[in-house]
Each structure stands twice: as structure tokens, then as C-alpha cells.
Motif scaffolding. Sequence first.
Motif, PDB file in Angstrom:
ATOM      1  N   LEU A  19       0.966  18.957   7.545  1.00 15.95           N
ATOM      2  CA  LEU A  19      -0.247  18.243   7.165  1.00 15.95           C
ATOM      3  C   LEU A  19      -0.873  17.647   8.414  1.00 15.95           C
ATOM      4  CD1 LEU A  19       0.986  16.074   4.142  1.00 15.95           C
ATOM      5  CD2 LEU A  19      -0.395  18.147   4.044  1.00 15.95           C
ATOM      6  N   ALA A  20      -2.172  17.443   8.352  1.00 22.61           N
ATOM      7  CA  ALA A  20      -2.840  16.731   9.436  1.00 22.61           C
ATOM      8  C   ALA A  20      -2.423  15.264   9.368  1.00 22.61           C
ATOM      9  CB  ALA A  20      -4.347  16.860   9.293  1.00 22.61           C
ATOM     10  N   SER A  21      -2.197  14.686  10.517  1.00 18.17           N
ATOM     11  CA  SER A  21      -1.834  13.278  10.581  1.00 18.17           C
ATOM     12  C   SER A  21      -3.056  12.418  10.283  1.00 18.17           C
ATOM     13  CB  SER A  21      -1.294  12.948  11.982  1.00 18.17           C
ATOM     14  OG  SER A  21      -0.913  11.594  12.055  1.00 18.17           O
ATOM     15  N   ILE A  22      -2.819  11.342   9.531  1.00 16.88           N
ATOM     16  CA  ILE A  22      -3.910  10.420   9.212  1.00 16.88           C
ATOM     17  C   ILE A  22      -3.616   9.050   9.815  1.00 16.88           C
ATOM     18  CG2 ILE A  22      -4.474  11.617   7.059  1.00 16.88           C
ATOM     19  CD1 ILE A  22      -3.073   9.251   5.588  1.00 16.88           C
ATOM     20  N   LYS A  23      -4.631   8.226   9.852  1.00 10.08           N
ATOM     21  CA  LYS A  23      -4.483   6.836  10.279  1.00 10.08           C
ATOM     22  C   LYS A  23      -4.794   5.962   9.076  1.00 10.08           C
ATOM     23  CE  LYS A  23      -5.013   7.123  15.157  1.00 10.08           C
ATOM     24  NZ  LYS A  23      -3.622   7.046  15.503  1.00 10.08           N
ATOM     25  N   VAL A  73      -2.330  -1.111   8.115  1.00  7.51           N
ATOM     26  CA  VAL A  73      -1.042  -0.915   7.443  1.00  7.51           C
ATOM     27  C   VAL A  73       0.019  -0.620   8.487  1.00  7.51           C
ATOM     28  CG1 VAL A  73       0.259   0.523   5.829  1.00  7.51           C
ATOM     29  CG2 VAL A  73      -2.110  -0.070   5.322  1.00  7.51           C
ATOM     30  N   GLU A  74       1.063  -1.446   8.498  1.00  5.23           N
ATOM     31  CA  GLU A  74       2.186  -1.206   9.396  1.00  5.23           C
ATOM     32  C   GLU A  74       3.170  -0.271   8.711  1.00  5.23           C
ATOM     33  OE1 GLU A  74       4.178  -4.312  11.519  1.00  5.23           O
ATOM     34  OE2 GLU A  74       2.416  -5.602  11.345  1.00  5.23           O
ATOM     35  N   ALA A 128       3.891  -0.849   0.992  1.00  4.92           N
ATOM     36  CA  ALA A 128       3.183  -0.035   0.001  1.00  4.92           C
ATOM     37  C   ALA A 128       1.937   0.567   0.646  1.00  4.92           C
ATOM     38  CB  ALA A 128       2.800  -0.871  -1.204  1.00  4.92           C
ATOM     39  N   LEU A 129       1.719   1.852   0.387  1.00  2.00           N
ATOM     40  CA  LEU A 129       0.528   2.524   0.901  1.00  2.00           C
ATOM     41  C   LEU A 129      -0.620   2.351  -0.090  1.00  2.00           C
ATOM     42  CD1 LEU A 129       2.027   5.841   2.300  1.00  2.00           C
ATOM     43  CD2 LEU A 129       1.517   3.723   3.517  1.00  2.00           C
ATOM     44  N   ASP A 178       0.133   8.729  11.681  1.00  2.00           N
ATOM     45  CA  ASP A 178       0.376   8.534  13.120  1.00  2.00           C
ATOM     46  C   ASP A 178       1.468   9.477  13.627  1.00  2.00           C
ATOM     47  OD1 ASP A 178      -1.572   6.545  13.211  1.00  2.00           O
ATOM     48  OD2 ASP A 178      -0.127   4.958  12.765  1.00  2.00           O
ATOM     49  N   ASN A 179       1.384  10.738  13.199  1.00  3.57           N
ATOM     50  CA  ASN A 179       2.323  11.793  13.600  1.00  3.57           C
ATOM     51  C   ASN A 179       3.771  11.529  13.182  1.00  3.57           C
ATOM     52  OD1 ASN A 179       0.351  13.500  14.841  1.00  3.57           O
ATOM     53  ND2 ASN A 179       0.268  12.011  16.495  1.00  3.57           N
TER      54      ASN A 179
END
Length: 99
Positions: A45-49, A53-54, A60-61, A81-82
Amino acid sequence: MRMHLTTAAAGLLLLAGVGAAAAQDVIIQPEQETVIKEYVHKQPLASIKIPGVELNVGTALPDTVELHEVPNVKYRYVVVDNQTVVVDPGTRKIVKIIQ
């Protein structure tokens, strides 16, 4: 009366601590982790930012983050973040971060 309040307060703190520890003690079996790693490697998957959120176990996302299924595993994943982040789909809490 003071003794009862102290005992009650100690009991509440103990229960709160047990609940918090239990919530963060999700253990992914080694074979499940292997299945997840292999699947993620085959289905990148493409990494997202996710601003603000730590990435920590127990975090919780937000609902805006799309979680992706791994066949035959109860958890979902996303790459942030990879880093592959394994998430409990019911609570959306991070249960494991795979480097």
C-alpha cells in the motif's frame, strides 16, 4: 469512614490499571504476524500521513483512515509513515507496529 474511602479509591485505581493493561496487552501470535508481513509484502500500500496522531500501541486511528483486510486474520492494516500498522477493526486501536 476514611478507611472505606481509601479502600474504595485503591480498588478503583487497581481496576483502572488492570483495564488499561488488558487493553494494551493484545498479543499477535508469531504465525499471524508472519501471515501479515507476507501479505503486506505481496499487496503493498502507499504510505499515508496522519497529522496529529502518534503511532503507538493503543492509539486509536481516526475513522477517516481506511483499514485493509488480511485474509484469515482478524486484524486490519494500514501503512503510515512507511510503517505497517496492525489495527483492531472493532476499536480502531493500534495493536502492533511492524518495522
